[in-house]
Design a protein around this motif. Structure first.
Motif, PDB file in Angstrom:
ATOM      1  N   GLN A 153     -39.387  -1.995  -1.278  1.00 43.39           N
ATOM      2  CA  GLN A 153     -38.473  -1.025  -2.237  1.00 43.39           C
ATOM      3  C   GLN A 153     -36.822  -0.963  -1.849  1.00 43.39           C
ATOM      4  OE1 GLN A 153     -41.293  -0.163  -0.496  1.00 43.39           O
ATOM      5  NE2 GLN A 153     -42.709   0.958  -1.268  1.00 43.39           N
ATOM      6  N   THR A 154     -36.677  -1.138  -0.655  1.00 48.87           N
ATOM      7  CA  THR A 154     -35.483  -1.213  -0.287  1.00 48.87           C
ATOM      8  C   THR A 154     -34.548  -2.635  -0.615  1.00 48.87           C
ATOM      9  OG1 THR A 154     -35.638   0.426   1.475  1.00 48.87           O
ATOM     10  CG2 THR A 154     -33.712  -0.928   1.523  1.00 48.87           C
ATOM     11  N   ALA A 155     -35.421  -3.525  -0.380  1.00 48.09           N
ATOM     12  CA  ALA A 155     -34.837  -4.790  -0.691  1.00 48.09           C
ATOM     13  C   ALA A 155     -34.786  -4.852  -2.199  1.00 48.09           C
ATOM     14  CB  ALA A 155     -36.009  -5.812  -0.323  1.00 48.09           C
ATOM     15  N   LEU A 156     -35.602  -4.401  -3.049  1.00 53.10           N
ATOM     16  CA  LEU A 156     -35.422  -4.577  -4.431  1.00 53.10           C
ATOM     17  C   LEU A 156     -34.061  -3.657  -4.777  1.00 53.10           C
ATOM     18  CD1 LEU A 156     -38.985  -4.040  -5.864  1.00 53.10           C
ATOM     19  CD2 LEU A 156     -37.473  -6.103  -6.068  1.00 53.10           C
ATOM     20  N   ALA A 157     -34.072  -2.652  -4.139  1.00 54.92           N
ATOM     21  CA  ALA A 157     -32.758  -1.773  -4.487  1.00 54.92           C
ATOM     22  C   ALA A 157     -31.499  -2.387  -4.143  1.00 54.92           C
ATOM     23  CB  ALA A 157     -32.684  -0.488  -3.452  1.00 54.92           C
ATOM     24  N   ALA A 158     -31.411  -3.304  -2.882  1.00 55.00           N
ATOM     25  CA  ALA A 158     -30.347  -4.090  -2.610  1.00 55.00           C
ATOM     26  C   ALA A 158     -30.131  -5.265  -3.607  1.00 55.00           C
ATOM     27  CB  ALA A 158     -30.469  -4.636  -1.153  1.00 55.00           C
ATOM     28  N   VAL A 159     -31.157  -5.865  -4.190  1.00 50.65           N
ATOM     29  CA  VAL A 159     -30.963  -6.873  -5.175  1.00 50.65           C
ATOM     30  C   VAL A 159     -30.318  -6.004  -6.354  1.00 50.65           C
ATOM     31  CG1 VAL A 159     -32.267  -8.280  -6.801  1.00 50.65           C
ATOM     32  CG2 VAL A 159     -32.775  -8.178  -4.286  1.00 50.65           C
ATOM     33  N   PHE A 160     -30.779  -4.721  -6.841  1.00 50.46           N
ATOM     34  CA  PHE A 160     -30.270  -4.332  -8.054  1.00 50.46           C
ATOM     35  C   PHE A 160     -28.735  -3.803  -7.848  1.00 50.46           C
ATOM     36  CE2 PHE A 160     -29.137  -0.068  -9.928  1.00 50.46           C
ATOM     37  CZ  PHE A 160     -29.227  -0.264 -11.160  1.00 50.46           C
ATOM     38  N   VAL A 161     -28.313  -3.343  -6.652  1.00 53.13           N
ATOM     39  CA  VAL A 161     -26.979  -3.024  -6.428  1.00 53.13           C
ATOM     40  C   VAL A 161     -26.132  -4.457  -6.685  1.00 53.13           C
ATOM     41  CG1 VAL A 161     -25.274  -2.325  -4.744  1.00 53.13           C
ATOM     42  CG2 VAL A 161     -27.455  -0.955  -5.185  1.00 53.13           C
ATOM     43  N   GLU A 162     -26.714  -5.424  -6.004  1.00 54.48           N
ATOM     44  CA  GLU A 162     -25.743  -6.498  -5.994  1.00 54.48           C
ATOM     45  C   GLU A 162     -25.772  -7.214  -7.366  1.00 54.48           C
ATOM     46  OE1 GLU A 162     -26.787 -10.044  -5.979  1.00 54.48           O
ATOM     47  OE2 GLU A 162     -28.816 -10.088  -5.518  1.00 54.48           O
ATOM     48  N   GLY A 163     -26.934  -7.112  -8.095  1.00 56.13           N
ATOM     49  CA  GLY A 163     -26.773  -7.437  -9.641  1.00 56.13           C
ATOM     50  C   GLY A 163     -25.751  -6.721 -10.325  1.00 56.13           C
ATOM     51  N   VAL A 164     -25.619  -5.172  -9.815  1.00 56.19           N
ATOM     52  CA  VAL A 164     -24.563  -4.677 -10.731  1.00 56.19           C
ATOM     53  C   VAL A 164     -23.239  -5.121 -10.402  1.00 56.19           C
ATOM     54  CG1 VAL A 164     -23.544  -2.231 -11.144  1.00 56.19           C
ATOM     55  CG2 VAL A 164     -26.153  -2.382 -11.307  1.00 56.19           C
ATOM     56  N   LEU A 165     -23.008  -5.273  -9.107  1.00 59.29           N
ATOM     57  CA  LEU A 165     -21.838  -5.958  -8.627  1.00 59.29           C
ATOM     58  C   LEU A 165     -21.434  -7.015  -9.134  1.00 59.29           C
ATOM     59  CD1 LEU A 165     -22.068  -5.203  -4.775  1.00 59.29           C
ATOM     60  CD2 LEU A 165     -20.498  -3.747  -6.515  1.00 59.29           C
ATOM     61  N   PHE A 166     -22.506  -7.862  -9.434  1.00 58.22           N
ATOM     62  CA  PHE A 166     -22.098  -9.474  -9.917  1.00 58.22           C
ATOM     63  C   PHE A 166     -21.774  -9.189 -11.403  1.00 58.22           C
ATOM     64  CE2 PHE A 166     -24.966 -12.119  -6.994  1.00 58.22           C
ATOM     65  CZ  PHE A 166     -23.942 -12.054  -6.167  1.00 58.22           C
ATOM     66  N   MET A 167     -22.127  -8.259 -12.151  1.00 59.29           N
ATOM     67  CA  MET A 167     -21.798  -8.098 -13.444  1.00 59.29           C
ATOM     68  C   MET A 167     -20.435  -7.446 -13.406  1.00 59.29           C
ATOM     69  SD  MET A 167     -24.842  -6.491 -15.738  1.00 59.29           S
ATOM     70  CE  MET A 167     -25.415  -5.055 -14.703  1.00 59.29           C
ATOM     71  N   ALA A 168     -19.969  -6.625 -12.566  1.00 67.45           N
ATOM     72  CA  ALA A 168     -18.587  -6.221 -12.674  1.00 67.45           C
ATOM     73  C   ALA A 168     -17.806  -7.235 -12.176  1.00 67.45           C
ATOM     74  CB  ALA A 168     -18.419  -4.953 -11.722  1.00 67.45           C
ATOM     75  N   LEU A 169     -18.129  -8.129 -11.124  1.00 66.57           N
ATOM     76  CA  LEU A 169     -17.099  -9.123 -10.782  1.00 66.57           C
ATOM     77  C   LEU A 169     -17.082 -10.404 -11.785  1.00 66.57           C
ATOM     78  CD1 LEU A 169     -18.207  -9.357  -6.907  1.00 66.57           C
ATOM     79  CD2 LEU A 169     -15.958  -8.683  -7.964  1.00 66.57           C
ATOM     80  N   THR A 170     -18.146 -10.594 -12.615  1.00 69.83           N
ATOM     81  CA  THR A 170     -18.331 -11.664 -13.637  1.00 69.83           C
ATOM     82  C   THR A 170     -17.312 -11.090 -14.477  1.00 69.83           C
ATOM     83  OG1 THR A 170     -20.508 -12.276 -13.046  1.00 69.83           O
ATOM     84  CG2 THR A 170     -19.526 -12.680 -15.236  1.00 69.83           C
ATOM     85  N   ALA A 171     -17.248  -9.840 -14.889  1.00 69.14           N
ATOM     86  CA  ALA A 171     -16.475  -9.207 -16.236  1.00 69.14           C
ATOM     87  C   ALA A 171     -15.128  -9.525 -15.992  1.00 69.14           C
ATOM     88  CB  ALA A 171     -17.036  -7.832 -16.247  1.00 69.14           C
ATOM     89  N   VAL A 172     -14.602  -9.404 -14.727  1.00 70.31           N
ATOM     90  CA  VAL A 172     -13.195  -9.506 -14.363  1.00 70.31           C
ATOM     91  C   VAL A 172     -12.737 -11.025 -13.991  1.00 70.31           C
ATOM     92  CG1 VAL A 172     -13.092  -7.107 -13.729  1.00 70.31           C
ATOM     93  CG2 VAL A 172     -13.576  -8.710 -12.031  1.00 70.31           C
TER      94      VAL A 172
END
Length: 459
Positions: A111-130
């Protein structure tokens, strides 16, 4: 305006020197080439994801559904937003990292591993946007970009050889040739591998999935006949079909509860690092096959396909699967002439249609499903022809990229080795002015990361 004309206009097909029929055939080809992930991904992740009250094969079915949904959503974004002929799904190598390194190796809950994947996915969306992800990827030395596809292929090939027991651990030499002829399952896997290679060599569309299904059917038949012991799940012993993935969907939220912040931050950082370099390498490798890279080895408008995999990763984590990335098997459809997002749209529709086959996924034996890793790994080695082996900087950087990946069991480590080696050799040759400032900075940061990692400061 007919449907064909509407599709041609929506995806600007003619401007890409293609036509609707070609795109449709290319999309079907890509789907058939990568559809093995529906079978393989669940078996890999189910080694780490254990849900109380559910049998192993019930968990496999759940993960298969999550795999399909995440793949369909990510590929739809690729089709409608990026207009590129790339299929996406949970990445091979990345799923192994999730299961065997983070969960099983480090003892982190799934569950924690999935949470980590979720957080880095959100970070990737933000970094990709800029535009930050695109900028960093463009800093990769060209020999690394040209060699990364082959490196990933060699890594997958190594995993596949282990899973079929062609290669086994050895105390003296670390690995050695396995005693496969004493194992009937391994023998059947080898025969299935030979069939798959033969089909692929003859250019048969869907060779990989045909090989998997044929090998599985042979195993079922031999089990029914009493030749094999009845330890494998067969169609007659399938658990009841169910499409309820609620134990997986949203489980990442539980992973955020009662966790030590520093530990979680390190898990997120580790996923972020590995995913960043793995995704970049795979995307460049696919684009290399399609001749989409410019003269500098960069993909024009790279931020759009990067956003597709970022969205896929985030959604995938929410419903219970590992990192989603662009698939190297997209090259199969590209070779059929696919040039636009219409190809990707067909791939996405193929995934949606495959939901009807979920009840049979759990019956695919592992010795059949892992055939795909070996075949795909061999296919990807052709990228080595684009490396200028007469140039010392290219030879060292590309050579380390390709070899460190399987030897270190990490795509990210292979990329890092090539990125660090390039400026070192350039300086040794007196060609330091050919190296961009950002490439020096990236190499230094990677050295710092690995010094801290090997000292146990980070995961």
């Amino acid at each position: 305006m007919g449907l064909t004309d509407m599709l041609a206009a929506r995806f600007n097909v003619e401007a890409h020197d293609s036509d609707v029929r070609t795109e449709l055939v290319a999309g079907l080809t890509t789907f058939l080439a990568m559809s093995y992930i529906i079978v393989v991904n669940p078996f890999i992740l189910a080694e780490a994801i254990q849900i109380p009250g559910y049998e192993f094969f019930e968990v496999v079915q759940m993960i298969a559904i999550s795999t399909i949904v995440a793949s369909a959503i990510a590929t739809l974004v690729m089709a409608l937003y990026a207009n590129r002929p790339f299929g996406l799904a949970p990445g091979m190598g990345l799923n192994a990292f999730f299961a065997f390194t983070v969960v099983i190796g480090l003892g982190i809950s799934w569950q924690t591993a999935l949470a980590a994947v979720f957080v880095e996915g959100v970070l990737f969306m933000a970094l990709t946007a800029v535009g930050a992800r695109k900028y960093i990827i463009q800093l990769f030395p060209e020999p690394v970009k040209r060699a990364v596809g082959a490196g990933i292929g060699l890594f997958l090939l190594f995993i596949g050889l282990q899973e079929l027991q062609l290669v086994v651990p050895d105390d003296a030499t670390l690995v050695t040739l396995g005693g496969v002829f004493g194992n009937p399952w391994a023998i059947l896997g080898i025969l299935g591998l030979a069939l798959t290679f033969a089909l692929w060599a003859r250019g048969i569309t869907g060779a990989i999935i045909i090989g998997i299904l044929t090998t599985a059917a042979a195993g079922w038949a031999l089990t029914f006949a009493g030749v094999f012991e009845r330890g494998v799940v067969t169609p007659e012993t399938l658990p009841a079909a169910q499409y309820d993935i609620t134990p997986l969907a949203g489980a990442f939220v539980d992973g955020l509860a009662d966790i030590e912040p520093l530990t979680f931050a390190l898990v997120v950082f580790t996923f972020f690092f590995v995913d960043f370099f793995d995704t970049a390498g795979t995307l460049i490798g696919v684009s290399q096959f399609g001749d989409f890279l410019d003269e500098d080895g960069d993909l024009p408008e790279m931020e759009k396909p990067l956003m597709a995999d970022a969205v896929g990763t985030t959604v995938g984590a929410m419903i219970g699967t590992s990192t989603v990335t662009t698939y190297i098997e997209s090259s199969a459809g590209i070779e059929e002439g696919g040039r636009t997002g219409l190809t990707a749209l067909v791939v996405a529709l193929g995934f949606i249609a495959s939901l009807a086959l979920i009840p049979f996924v759990a019956a695919i034996p592992e010795y059949a499903s892992f055939i795909a890793l070996i075949v795909v790994g061999v296919m990807m080695l052709q990228g080595l022809v684009e490396v200028d082996w007469s140039n010392p900087a290219w030879a060292v950087s590309a050579g380390l990229t390709v070899t460190v990946m399987p030897f270190a069991y990490s795509i990210a480590d292979g990329l890092a080795a090539g990125i660090v080696a390039y400026p070192l050799i350039k300086v040794a040759l007196g060609e330091y002015n050919d190296v961009r400032l950002g490439q020096y900075v990236l190499a230094v940061l990677l050295v710092v990361y690995y010094v801290l990692q090997t000292r146990g400061v980070i995961l």
